[in-house]
Design an enzyme around this catalytic site. Structure first.
Site, PDB file in Angstrom:
ATOM      1  N   GLY A  12      15.140 -30.433  -3.950  1.00 15.11           N
ATOM      2  CA  GLY A  12      16.308 -30.477  -4.837  1.00 15.11           C
ATOM      3  C   GLY A  12      17.540 -29.957  -4.145  1.00 15.11           C
ATOM      4  O   GLY A  12      17.466 -29.408  -3.038  1.00 15.11           O
ATOM      5  N   ASP A  13      18.682 -30.194  -4.797  1.00 17.03           N
ATOM      6  CA  ASP A  13      19.959 -29.708  -4.291  1.00 17.03           C
ATOM      7  C   ASP A  13      20.310 -30.329  -2.941  1.00 17.03           C
ATOM      8  O   ASP A  13      20.942 -29.703  -2.104  1.00 17.03           O
ATOM      9  CB  ASP A  13      19.963 -28.172  -4.216  1.00 17.03           C
ATOM     10  CG  ASP A  13      19.470 -27.574  -5.516  1.00 17.03           C
ATOM     11  OD1 ASP A  13      20.049 -27.908  -6.550  1.00 17.03           O
ATOM     12  OD2 ASP A  13      18.477 -26.825  -5.503  1.00 17.03           O
ATOM     13  N   LYS A  16      22.515 -35.098  -4.225  1.00 16.41           N
ATOM     14  CA  LYS A  16      22.357 -36.400  -4.887  1.00 16.41           C
ATOM     15  C   LYS A  16      23.591 -36.788  -5.675  1.00 16.41           C
ATOM     16  O   LYS A  16      23.931 -37.956  -5.760  1.00 16.41           O
ATOM     17  CB  LYS A  16      21.193 -36.348  -5.881  1.00 16.41           C
ATOM     18  CG  LYS A  16      19.832 -36.343  -5.260  1.00 16.41           C
ATOM     19  CD  LYS A  16      18.759 -36.385  -6.334  1.00 16.41           C
ATOM     20  CE  LYS A  16      18.748 -35.168  -7.217  1.00 16.41           C
ATOM     21  NZ  LYS A  16      18.159 -33.975  -6.622  1.00 16.41           N
ATOM     22  N   GLY A  40      21.102 -29.507 -11.726  1.00 15.29           N
ATOM     23  CA  GLY A  40      22.537 -29.295 -11.579  1.00 15.29           C
ATOM     24  C   GLY A  40      23.058 -30.130 -10.435  1.00 15.29           C
ATOM     25  O   GLY A  40      22.535 -30.067  -9.333  1.00 15.29           O
ATOM     26  N   HIS A  41      24.036 -30.984 -10.722  1.00 18.03           N
ATOM     27  CA  HIS A  41      24.694 -31.770  -9.673  1.00 18.03           C
ATOM     28  C   HIS A  41      26.127 -31.283  -9.594  1.00 18.03           C
ATOM     29  O   HIS A  41      26.756 -31.111 -10.633  1.00 18.03           O
ATOM     30  CB  HIS A  41      24.855 -33.226 -10.079  1.00 18.03           C
ATOM     31  CG  HIS A  41      23.604 -34.016 -10.141  1.00 18.03           C
ATOM     32  ND1 HIS A  41      22.589 -33.881  -9.252  1.00 18.03           N
ATOM     33  CD2 HIS A  41      23.238 -35.004 -10.980  1.00 18.03           C
ATOM     34  CE1 HIS A  41      21.643 -34.754  -9.565  1.00 18.03           C
ATOM     35  NE2 HIS A  41      22.005 -35.428 -10.604  1.00 18.03           N
ATOM     36  N   GLN A 223      15.948 -32.918  -9.763  1.00 16.22           N
ATOM     37  CA  GLN A 223      14.973 -32.221  -8.901  1.00 16.22           C
ATOM     38  C   GLN A 223      14.639 -33.123  -7.706  1.00 16.22           C
ATOM     39  O   GLN A 223      15.513 -33.859  -7.272  1.00 16.22           O
ATOM     40  CB  GLN A 223      13.720 -31.806  -9.675  1.00 16.22           C
ATOM     41  CG  GLN A 223      13.966 -30.701 -10.684  1.00 16.22           C
ATOM     42  CD  GLN A 223      14.438 -31.222 -12.020  1.00 16.22           C
ATOM     43  OE1 GLN A 223      13.928 -32.191 -12.527  1.00 16.22           O
ATOM     44  NE2 GLN A 223      15.419 -30.574 -12.602  1.00 16.22           N
ATOM     45  N   ARG A 302      21.304 -18.753  -8.960  1.00 15.27           N
ATOM     46  CA  ARG A 302      20.390 -18.008  -8.073  1.00 15.27           C
ATOM     47  C   ARG A 302      20.656 -18.363  -6.615  1.00 15.27           C
ATOM     48  O   ARG A 302      20.879 -19.533  -6.298  1.00 15.27           O
ATOM     49  CB  ARG A 302      18.933 -18.398  -8.374  1.00 15.27           C
ATOM     50  CG  ARG A 302      18.402 -17.838  -9.655  1.00 15.27           C
ATOM     51  CD  ARG A 302      16.926 -18.146  -9.798  1.00 15.27           C
ATOM     52  NE  ARG A 302      16.686 -19.537 -10.172  1.00 15.27           N
ATOM     53  CZ  ARG A 302      15.467 -20.043 -10.364  1.00 15.27           C
ATOM     54  NH1 ARG A 302      14.396 -19.298 -10.186  1.00 15.27           N
ATOM     55  NH2 ARG A 302      15.307 -21.290 -10.723  1.00 15.27           N
ATOM     56  N   LEU A 331      25.839 -32.316   6.919  1.00 10.73           N
ATOM     57  CA  LEU A 331      25.718 -32.176   8.373  1.00 10.73           C
ATOM     58  C   LEU A 331      26.738 -31.162   8.902  1.00 10.73           C
ATOM     59  O   LEU A 331      26.468 -30.421   9.852  1.00 10.73           O
ATOM     60  CB  LEU A 331      25.931 -33.543   9.050  1.00 10.73           C
ATOM     61  CG  LEU A 331      25.782 -33.550  10.560  1.00 10.73           C
ATOM     62  CD1 LEU A 331      24.352 -33.216  10.971  1.00 10.73           C
ATOM     63  CD2 LEU A 331      26.196 -34.901  11.148  1.00 10.73           C
ATOM     64  N   GLY A 414      31.100 -33.147   4.133  1.00 10.76           N
ATOM     65  CA  GLY A 414      31.907 -32.269   3.281  1.00 10.76           C
ATOM     66  C   GLY A 414      31.700 -32.686   1.838  1.00 10.76           C
ATOM     67  O   GLY A 414      31.125 -33.750   1.584  1.00 10.76           O
TER      68      GLY A 414
HETATM   69  P1  IMP Z   1      11.578 -25.802 -14.276  1.00  5.04           P
HETATM   70  O1  IMP Z   1      11.978 -27.210 -13.924  1.00  5.04           O
HETATM   71  O2  IMP Z   1      12.692 -25.032 -14.924  1.00  5.04           O
HETATM   72  O3  IMP Z   1      10.292 -25.733 -15.040  1.00  5.04           O
HETATM   73  O4  IMP Z   1      11.287 -25.028 -12.886  1.00  5.04           O
HETATM   74  C1  IMP Z   1      10.199 -25.398 -12.057  1.00  5.04           C
HETATM   75  C2  IMP Z   1      10.587 -25.289 -10.600  1.00  5.04           C
HETATM   76  O5  IMP Z   1      11.521 -26.302 -10.269  1.00  5.04           O
HETATM   77  C3  IMP Z   1      11.258 -23.966 -10.216  1.00  5.04           C
HETATM   78  O6  IMP Z   1      10.872 -23.629  -8.904  1.00  5.04           O
HETATM   79  C4  IMP Z   1      12.734 -24.309 -10.272  1.00  5.04           C
HETATM   80  O7  IMP Z   1      13.500 -23.435  -9.472  1.00  5.04           O
HETATM   81  C5  IMP Z   1      12.700 -25.709  -9.705  1.00  5.04           C
HETATM   82  N1  IMP Z   1      13.842 -26.536 -10.133  1.00  5.04           N
HETATM   83  C6  IMP Z   1      14.062 -27.069 -11.340  1.00  5.04           C
HETATM   84  N2  IMP Z   1      15.186 -27.771 -11.350  1.00  5.04           N
HETATM   85  C7  IMP Z   1      15.689 -27.728 -10.115  1.00  5.04           C
HETATM   86  C8  IMP Z   1      16.842 -28.327  -9.489  1.00  5.04           C
HETATM   87  O8  IMP Z   1      17.627 -29.065 -10.082  1.00  5.04           O
HETATM   88  N3  IMP Z   1      17.025 -28.025  -8.181  1.00  5.04           N
HETATM   89  C9  IMP Z   1      16.147 -27.253  -7.487  1.00  5.04           C
HETATM   90  N4  IMP Z   1      15.067 -26.691  -8.023  1.00  5.04           N
HETATM   91  C10 IMP Z   1      14.838 -26.937  -9.327  1.00  5.04           C
END
Ligand code: IMP
Length: 427
Positions: A12-13, A16, A40-41, A223, A302, A331, A414
């Site tokens: 994730g992150d 996208k 979160g985007h 995700q 976090r 990059l 960027g």
């Molecule tokens: P949940 O989706 O809140 O149940 O969390 C399950 C796991 O997925 C945890 O490790 C979260 O930190 C991770 N997670 C959920 N959504 C995201 C995201 O959008 N980006 C990165 N990690 C995510």
């Protein structure tokens, strides 16, 4: 015309939001197919930053119809706040469509997400605490409440009473928490119903008709691959299927209509929450990557765990998603390193693994085997084509491309829309 899937290839992150926003100019529909406001985007247009949680990033393109598919877990209060926040900034959400079959995040889901995490102690998943896991749990257990239930107050009440009978026992007797009042929840959710009703639709029908008429549909995962409940680092995963297969189930579009699967890869790796992460850096280099890359959660704030690029993960993502093209992001963050480490395999108890090991136990013991590529010092954020990159940055990109099993289409240097190097046409 085809449907295209956009999927994160790591944890994730990956950025996208930016890729999706770029494609948004050419597509008619952008569909979220799973996850909820755990995602979160960040999309940057000019100097404006938009942090989107539930809404597909297509909402920012006036010609796009944003769709929340049946596979999404919708927290209606959060969605309405997000709509109001964008509307105040002049972004219209009138075109938004929400699947009648999408499941609702209810107050008991949020309460249970928090208490079960606390109960797990050191074994906790590190969830976002948004109630996503319990919502999908109830969906599969067939006691979920769906968006369409908001349109029938009698049914909403019946389902709520039934499910709270059990959940309140669990909350009060097992976790020593207060029970949830069905009257208050019904009132609250019927208030949301009034606001959301104009957006509720049979989105699978709308999308398939759009495809019949030759329009482009972009399916956007939240995700990413390694948080997939089937293909990720279970149990440290989210409770839905971000991988490309999930795009069909979560939107009602059949697999034969998907012509392209675009994987998003960050030039290094990050992760939030618990679970294995072979290339993680726990030293000052990890802190340097976190600062240089701004690696703090959009949803929870976090600090993210950070580490070097992992080609083994990328090859796995190519496989399980059927990725046809990659987009490499951030990059520019790697400028200033004398050598850039890239993980090419793992050592697991003395045995080399070129692919992700079969079992969780082995993956937990995986130690990265790295190649060290020459670094570059120059700022990349002004580059507008590949040839403008310093030679060593070009070499890094080409080396990575050779390891990941699919060609690179674009590179991000960027956060802004224009800070993108296009290597091939995106569509
Ligand atoms: P949940 O989706 O809140 O149940 O969390 C399950 C796991 O997925 C945890 O490790 C979260 O930190 C991770 N997670 C959920 N959504 C995201 C995201 O959008 N980006 C990165 N990690 C995510």
């Amino acid at each position: 015309m085809p449907a295209i899937v956009l999927v994160g290839a790591q944890w994730g992150d990956e950025g996208k939001g930016k890729a999706s926003d770029l494609l948004g100019d050419s597509v008619s529909y952008v569909v979220r197919y799973q996850g909820g406001n755990n995602a979160g985007h960040t999309v940057v247009i000019g100097d404006e930053h938009y942090a989107l949680h539930l809404l597909p990033s297509g909402v920012l393109s006036p010609r796009v119809t944003p769709v929340i598919g049946n596979g999404v877990a919708v927290d209606p209060g959060v969605l309405i706040d997000e709509i109001d926040g964008l509307t105040e900034r002049g972004v219209s959400c009138d075109r938004l469509l929400i699947s009648a079959n999408a499941h609702l995040v209810m107050p008991h889901h949020r309460a249970l997400d928090k208490v079960t995490e606390r109960y797990l102690g050191d074994a906790r998943i590190g969830t976002t605490g948004r109630g996503i896991g319990p919502t999908y749990g109830d969906k599969v257990a067939r006691v979920g409440i769906r968006v369409q239930d908001l349109l029938d107050p009698g049914i909403l009440r019946q389902k709520l009473d039934l499910v709270l009978r059990e959940k309140n026992q669990v909350l009060t007797k097992m976790y020593n928490r207060r029970g949830i009042d069905a009257d208050a929840v019904a009132d609250e959710y019927l208030g949301y119903a009034e606001r959301l009703q104009p957006h509720v639709a049979d989105t699978a029908l709308v999308l398939n008709r759009a495809l019949d008429q030759g329009e482009f549909v972009l399916l956007e995962g939240a995700q990413a691959t390694f948080l997939d409940v089937d293909h990720g680092t279970y149990p440290f995963v989210t409770s839905s299927s971000p991988t490309a297969g999930g795009a069909c189930a979560g939107s009602g579009i059949g697999p034969t209509r998907i012509s392209k699967v675009i994987g998003i890869l960050k030039a290094y790796t990050s992760r939030v929450g618990s679970g294995p992460f072979p290339t993680e850096l726990l030293d000052e280099q990890g802190e340097w990557l976190r600062k240089a890359g701004g690696e703090y959660g959009v949803t929870t704030g976090r600090p993210r765990r950070t580490g070097w690029f992992d080609a083994v993960l990328a090859r796995y993502a190519t496989r399980v998603n059927g990725i046809t093209d990659y987009f490499l992001t951030k990059l520019d963050v790697l400028s200033g390193l004398p050598k850039v480490p890239v993980c090419v395999a793992y050592d697991v108890n003395g045995t080399r693994h070129d692919e992700v090991p079969m079992t969780q136990t082995e993956f937990h013991h995986a130690v990265p085997v790295c190649e060290y590529l020459d670094g570059w010092w120059e700022d990349l954020s002004q580059a507008r084509d590949f040839a403008a990159l310093p030679r060593n940055a070009q070499n890094y990109v080409r080396a990575v491309e050779n390891m990941i099993g699919a060609p690179l289409t674009g590179i991000g240097v960027g956060p802004r829309r224009d800070q993108t190097l296009q290597l091939r046409p995106l569509l």
